[in-house]
Design an enzyme around this catalytic site. Sequence first.
Site, PDB file in Angstrom:
ATOM      1  N   PRO A   1       8.465   1.893  17.382  1.00  0.00           N
ATOM      2  CA  PRO A   1       7.027   1.800  17.125  1.00  0.00           C
ATOM      3  C   PRO A   1       6.597   2.530  15.866  1.00  0.00           C
ATOM      4  O   PRO A   1       7.195   3.525  15.473  1.00  0.00           O
ATOM      5  CB  PRO A   1       6.413   2.457  18.379  1.00  0.00           C
ATOM      6  N   CYS A   2       5.541   2.032  15.258  1.00  0.00           N
ATOM      7  CA  CYS A   2       4.922   2.704  14.110  1.00  0.00           C
ATOM      8  C   CYS A   2       3.894   3.699  14.656  1.00  0.00           C
ATOM      9  O   CYS A   2       2.902   3.302  15.249  1.00  0.00           O
ATOM     10  CB  CYS A   2       4.240   1.674  13.203  1.00  0.00           C
ATOM     11  N   GLN A   3       4.169   4.984  14.491  1.00  0.00           N
ATOM     12  CA  GLN A   3       3.294   6.025  15.027  1.00  0.00           C
ATOM     13  C   GLN A   3       3.009   7.077  13.953  1.00  0.00           C
ATOM     14  O   GLN A   3       3.435   6.942  12.806  1.00  0.00           O
ATOM     15  CB  GLN A   3       3.969   6.691  16.240  1.00  0.00           C
TER      16      GLN A   3
ATOM     17  N   ASN B   1      10.672  -2.460  11.478  1.00  0.00           N
ATOM     18  CA  ASN B   1       9.371  -1.974  11.916  1.00  0.00           C
ATOM     19  C   ASN B   1       8.301  -2.919  11.378  1.00  0.00           C
ATOM     20  O   ASN B   1       8.575  -3.771  10.527  1.00  0.00           O
ATOM     21  CB  ASN B   1       9.125  -0.545  11.416  1.00  0.00           C
TER      22      ASN B   1
ATOM     23  N   TYR C   1       3.900  10.203  12.271  1.00  0.00           N
ATOM     24  CA  TYR C   1       5.166  10.934  12.182  1.00  0.00           C
ATOM     25  C   TYR C   1       5.006  12.350  11.653  1.00  0.00           C
ATOM     26  O   TYR C   1       5.964  12.961  11.217  1.00  0.00           O
ATOM     27  CB  TYR C   1       6.136  10.176  11.259  1.00  0.00           C
TER      28      TYR C   1
END
Length: 426
Positions: free
Chosen positions: A101-103, A144, A105
């Site tokens: 997932p793109c979160q 991603n 960071y």
Amino acid sequence: MDNIKVAELFAGVGGFRLGLEGYSDDGDAAFAKPSAGPFETIWANQWEPPGSDAKQFAWRCYERRFGEGSCVNRDINEVLDDYEAGRIDIPDVDMVVGGFPCQDYSVAKPLSQSGGIDGKKGVLWWDIYRFLHLKEPKYVLLENVDRLLKSPATQRGRDFAIMLSCLADLGYSVEWRVVNSAEYGAPQRRKRVYIYAELTPQAWDLKARLQDGVLAEALPIHQPESCSEFVIPDDPYVTTRTFNAGAAKSPFLGAGVMQDCRVLAADVAEAFEGERRTLGDVIVAPEEVPDEFYIPEEKLERWKYLKGSKSEERVNKKTGFTYHYSEGSMAFPDLLENPSRTILTGEGGSGASRFKHVVKIGEHYRRLVPDELDQLQGFPKGWTDTGMTDGQRAFCMGNALVVQIPHMVGREIARRCESGQQKTGL
């Protein structure tokens, strides 16, 4: 040539493994897929939180297709804790692959204070970083959403810069590309960023690498008109707080390379000359479509409304606030002669939706069946037919990748290994 041993993280239903390793007809001839080269997946992990058994349908599909015991069904963070404590073993591998997932960071402490990178808990990127730190594979291939290159909105590109800082900290050199799968022959328009990294002692000429690197050779591009060069901080903590602060756009563009925190980025155009497929190429025969996938005449207007353009007053049900809502129209039905739109996790279920695909076959409108969703992602027809519901199969495919892309990248990695290029870092 020795096998390239692979670990597949966040494995889903096995898209990376299928693309790299293929699928032998020894198991089921209907699922036969060619191998990209001498890849051998020897360890995999898939876990769908929260951890109820009902949520683990992707893992069960993986095990059905690749064999019992082929995939660890536990939280990867707990698995790595057990490995570091000596309670379990994880084999050494040459390559790590995975989608995640793109979160956010962001990093909590500088390297000098923490003795290592301390990122937000529960963010899956840190499990990838930890795995790479522990196992030191030569090759890494990640996937991603392309939003990763420009998130968060308040500091464009910061999250990807943190990833690059982390990879540089581990000694990796990196290539990345935003890939629209339809531009490389897939029957679906799906735009994702692919990140390739390798441990190499060889110094890169960044401009040359952009044109003749692994991703450029696997997924051909025209020579870019211009490039941008810059340096990212070598400490992810500094990156969190300072990278691209106040800028309106991300500097990472659609493609690039990085070595020792030096970055070259460019927008590129595809130069693919192979066969191109469309939505119509995956449509199954009418006798294979259950009745519930057809849209009843009395419900057709609701679908048309959701797909159509709108300019109307609406009321927020919670606050009572009245606001103006507008959106453009979408193709209805979806055109069979074009690649499909990106399929989403919510494609399942009979309820009307703006984003679900609808095709017209003869005089009848219907949703896509799961066998068609499987094929839009490059999986064999029926790959997810393992006892899942329509909604679960759609969820798996909405989360999956287009198998063809890692297959093309894998062929290039294998070619370089066979020719000895990777051994010298060329």
